[in-house]
Design a protein around this motif. Sequence first.
Motif, short mmCIF file in Angstrom:
data_model
loop_
_atom_site.label_atom_id
_atom_site.label_comp_id
_atom_site.label_asym_id
_atom_site.label_seq_id
_atom_site.Cartn_x
_atom_site.Cartn_y
_atom_site.Cartn_z
N GLU A 1 106.10 34.86 59.37
CA GLU A 1 107.05 34.32 60.33
C GLU A 1 106.36 33.70 61.54
O GLU A 1 106.90 32.79 62.17
CB GLU A 1 108.02 35.41 60.77
CG GLU A 1 108.95 35.88 59.66
CD GLU A 1 109.98 36.87 60.17
OE1 GLU A 1 109.99 37.14 61.39
OE2 GLU A 1 110.78 37.36 59.35
N TRP B 1 103.43 25.91 61.21
CA TRP B 1 104.04 26.99 60.45
C TRP B 1 103.80 26.76 58.97
O TRP B 1 103.81 25.63 58.50
CB TRP B 1 105.54 27.05 60.72
CG TRP B 1 105.93 26.90 62.15
CD1 TRP B 1 106.15 25.74 62.84
CD2 TRP B 1 106.15 27.95 63.10
NE1 TRP B 1 106.49 25.99 64.14
CE2 TRP B 1 106.50 27.34 64.34
CE3 TRP B 1 106.08 29.34 63.02
CZ2 TRP B 1 106.79 28.08 65.48
CZ3 TRP B 1 106.38 30.08 64.16
CH2 TRP B 1 106.72 29.45 65.37
N PRO C 1 103.40 31.66 63.85
CA PRO C 1 102.73 30.37 63.68
C PRO C 1 101.36 30.53 63.03
O PRO C 1 100.62 31.47 63.33
CB PRO C 1 102.62 29.83 65.10
CG PRO C 1 102.71 31.04 65.99
CD PRO C 1 103.60 31.99 65.28
N PHE D 1 111.75 29.90 62.27
CA PHE D 1 110.53 30.23 62.98
C PHE D 1 110.80 30.24 64.48
O PHE D 1 111.41 29.31 65.02
CB PHE D 1 109.44 29.20 62.67
CG PHE D 1 109.09 29.10 61.21
CD1 PHE D 1 108.47 30.15 60.55
CD2 PHE D 1 109.37 27.95 60.49
CE1 PHE D 1 108.13 30.07 59.21
CE2 PHE D 1 109.04 27.84 59.15
CZ PHE D 1 108.42 28.90 58.51
N THR D 2 110.34 31.26 65.15
CA THR D 2 110.46 31.34 66.61
C THR D 2 109.07 31.64 67.19
O THR D 2 108.31 32.41 66.61
CB THR D 2 111.45 32.43 67.04
OG1 THR D 2 111.06 33.69 66.48
CG2 THR D 2 112.86 32.09 66.58
N SER E 1 114.04 27.28 68.46
CA SER E 1 113.69 27.67 67.11
C SER E 1 113.43 26.46 66.22
O SER E 1 113.85 25.33 66.52
CB SER E 1 114.80 28.53 66.49
OG SER E 1 115.92 27.73 66.14
N ARG F 1 114.38 29.38 56.13
CA ARG F 1 113.40 30.00 57.02
C ARG F 1 113.75 29.65 58.47
O ARG F 1 114.25 28.56 58.75
CB ARG F 1 111.98 29.48 56.73
CG ARG F 1 111.39 29.84 55.39
CD ARG F 1 111.19 31.34 55.21
NE ARG F 1 110.38 31.96 56.24
CZ ARG F 1 109.05 32.10 56.17
NH1 ARG F 1 108.39 31.62 55.13
NH2 ARG F 1 108.39 32.72 57.13
#
Length: 343
Positions: free
Chosen positions: A112, A106, A114, A75-76, A60, A73
């Motif tokens: 959320e 990102w 990419p 992001f995955t 992550s 935030r």
Amino acid sequence: MGKLQSKISFNTTKYRAEGSVGQTGPAGASWQHSPAHTDAVTSVAALKPDLCVSGGRDKSVAVSSWRSGAALRRFTGHEREVTKVTSALDSSRVFSASRDKTVLMWELHGTEGPRQHFPGHDLVVTGLAVSPDASQLCTGSRDNTVCKWDTETGECLGRAAISRNLVTHLCWVPGEPYVIQTSEDKTTRVWDSRELQVAHTFPAKQHIQTCCDVSQDGRYCLSSSSGSGGHGAEATLWDLRQTRARVCEYKGHFHTTTSCVFLPRGPTLAPSIATSSSDSTVKLWDQGTAACLATLCLEGSGPLASLAACDSRTLLCASSNSGIHVLRVRGGAEPSLEEVAAF
């Protein structure tokens, strides 16, 4: 997330220059926040004014407030461990590289998922540098290549391969079209991003070069070395503009120096740099004299992976076992390093 607990840091030992012990045992209260990652943190970078971006073995990317420890935030999207993160200053775009051979972009205030993908490397991506205006990206890999990308379209604008050039780190020279690159072939290169050609190669060191950084004025760059048992593990200051030669070395880590950064100029501290090591220590150095000003041992943290300078008084340090450490730099007659929080 964001819940605070007061934790007395009994396992942090603070040293001063010359190896003399400045403080041992309880170093005062430090705040322990909820961790930003569930596994080792592999990379951390500063965002303005009080945010940071980090990547970890948990695949992550997290954007957090280093002042409060709150995760803002997450992001995955990577399929394997995140190896590097970066962002252009004052930009809302965050970039992450991974062992899955890709780079993702990102939007800090976007969705959320990419915003852009940058596939193309054949092995793990280990270098990541974005231009000051965030319009271009340079990436490097263990596949011996450096690539240049258009961040808006995702188009690969150039690709250069050099035999045995296993890239370890990249950084962009402020206000210039040049990118600094360190390598497992023990060299530090200066790339001209316009044609994606090597403009200069500094003399090879005795050990693998693990990381690099550039001073804010673009005059100097740093590289750090692998090492063990007190051999190697130095950081090296290079002149970028005049002699293009080695200026001095910073020696004192017992094992590999994993990260090196210039500290922004402050009112009470001479021009300084900081280094982190797999020996679990962070060192503060006088840039001009190469004197070690302070050493902080983060016992139990495991190997330290990455440093980020937020301002002249604050460093962030990514660790294998204990998250991201917030370190306070104190100047004056007796400079010191102190852990004030972790998340």
